[in-house]
Design an enzyme around this catalytic site. Sequence first.
Site: not given
Ligand code: F6P
Length: 541
Positions: A217, A272, A357, A388, A503
């Site tokens: 992403e 995280r 997670e 509400h 993924k």
């Molecule tokens: O898909 C989960 C994950 O690995 C998370 O643990 C992490 O925070 C996120 O994707 C983003 O990962 P990165 O910082 O490597 O892009």
Amino acid sequence: MASTDITATEEWAALARHARELQAGGVHLRDLFSADPGRVGRLALTAGDLVIDCSRHLVTAETVELLLALADCAGVSERIAATMAGDPVNATEGRPALHTALRAGPGASVVVGDVDVTAAVSAELNRMAGFARAVRSGELRGATGKPVRTVVNLGIGGSYLGLAMAHAALAAFRHRDLDCRFVANVDPADLAMVLDDGLDPAETLFVVVSKSFTTAETLANARAARRWVTSALGPKAVGHHFVAVTADRSAAAEFGVRAENVFEMWDWVGGRYSLGSAAGLSLMVAIGEDRFDEMLAGMRAVDGHVARQPLATNAPVLMALLAVWYRDFWGLQSRVVLPYAHRLRLLPDYLQQLQMESNGKRVDLEGRAVGCETGPIVWGAAGTGGQHSFHQLLHQGTTVVPADFIVFARPDADTAQLPEAGRQHESLVANCLAQASTLAFGTVSDDPHRELPGNRPSTVIMAPELTPSVLGQLVALYEHEVLAQGALWGINSFDQYGVEQGKTLADAIAGDLSEGSSRSASEHDPSTKSLIAHYRRLREL
Ligand code: F6P
């Protein structure tokens, strides 16, 4: 040494017996309060500026003793100490989980292998501060010589949720002439909505945050953003308009980020848990280095609380024990987080990843199936909106959802100019306290439709004001709670293998969706195959 199967211990069995007794006796918070005037005094703990009132939980003095015995038996203190000392507590990945080293502060020393990581941490914080100063002062210029007006953070999961949450929470402390946006979703609508909002490529800086620098992403958005910049300003502009925060410097360099604009994410910090690291760069740009330091100091204050307090007065440990109590001995599946502060509205999203997670695990540290329930489902929204919508279920539904209320004594400083700010804030606080009280004590009525049974547990966390320090304290409180839960369940709170397969499959499916692909015929399950075919028909591929 093999970890204990906590469910096979006498401590676990004693709690199970005790829970059955309480449940059979129809324990009610009304009775617990009337029988024990000292309850609030004992169960409202203090950590830094936070008062954490756990008195409205379905526990007696005996319950707390039994829970503390469980914590002892599970080695919670030892696990916390080992984590903070840099032991490889993330056993499946063979590395430490040293987010506490990110905020250990001057004079501290945490050694991993032979290296004192705190020196590297403070060097990186200094680099971040220099960069943030340059952006905030307008000294840092884009390819055409214009100063930066908008920072767009590209990242997802741990490289986004904490940052976006903190950025919203600390709106009162942000630089007035700098805008900071967050793009996480691979859906092009996310990036488009930000870029189409009048952004000028010449005045926009992208911060690509990805520990791995492989997250689909983030890279898709980074490539699209790069195209947006280069088509307006030419290929040489990439070095001026992109910085990266990553553990993979060479991947960032290959993308076009200048070496001096790559900030470090160490492999011993989980995504995280990374808000206090360079992953917080966009936040530091928005609020400035001093405020960022205050946030780190807040985290450090709670780290100190956790390290020094005995289990009985250790707030995150008690919160973790209560979570285990409800999940395993009352069979409650979810937990709701209700910040009574509009600017903390993203806290539930952030805590979802932190909790789910981290502790959404089904095997223990040795890989054996756990014999109990683990991480609860976390959800929530800012009060008073939820009152509400979903609070009806909290009050009268058939399922009990333990709640965390978070509330501040003072309104945000920058709301003072509103004529009714004080009164509105008072109403916010009153609503928070009313909800927690009504959940606990209910209302008696002859009409079953109107009766509220009460006996629904909650924690109320109260702090003076939503400042960077207090936000840091809240973050550290929940981080340590999650860690203590993991220790109780004997699981690894620091890996996330469950997200990997999706993924890999998405990559395979992406290829099959495209024009010209002929692979989908055999390689997927029948339902996926049929949906791919339908998609292709709809797209006339
Ligand atoms: O898909 C989960 C994950 O690995 C998370 O643990 C992490 O925070 C996120 O994707 C983003 O990962 P990165 O910082 O490597 O892009």
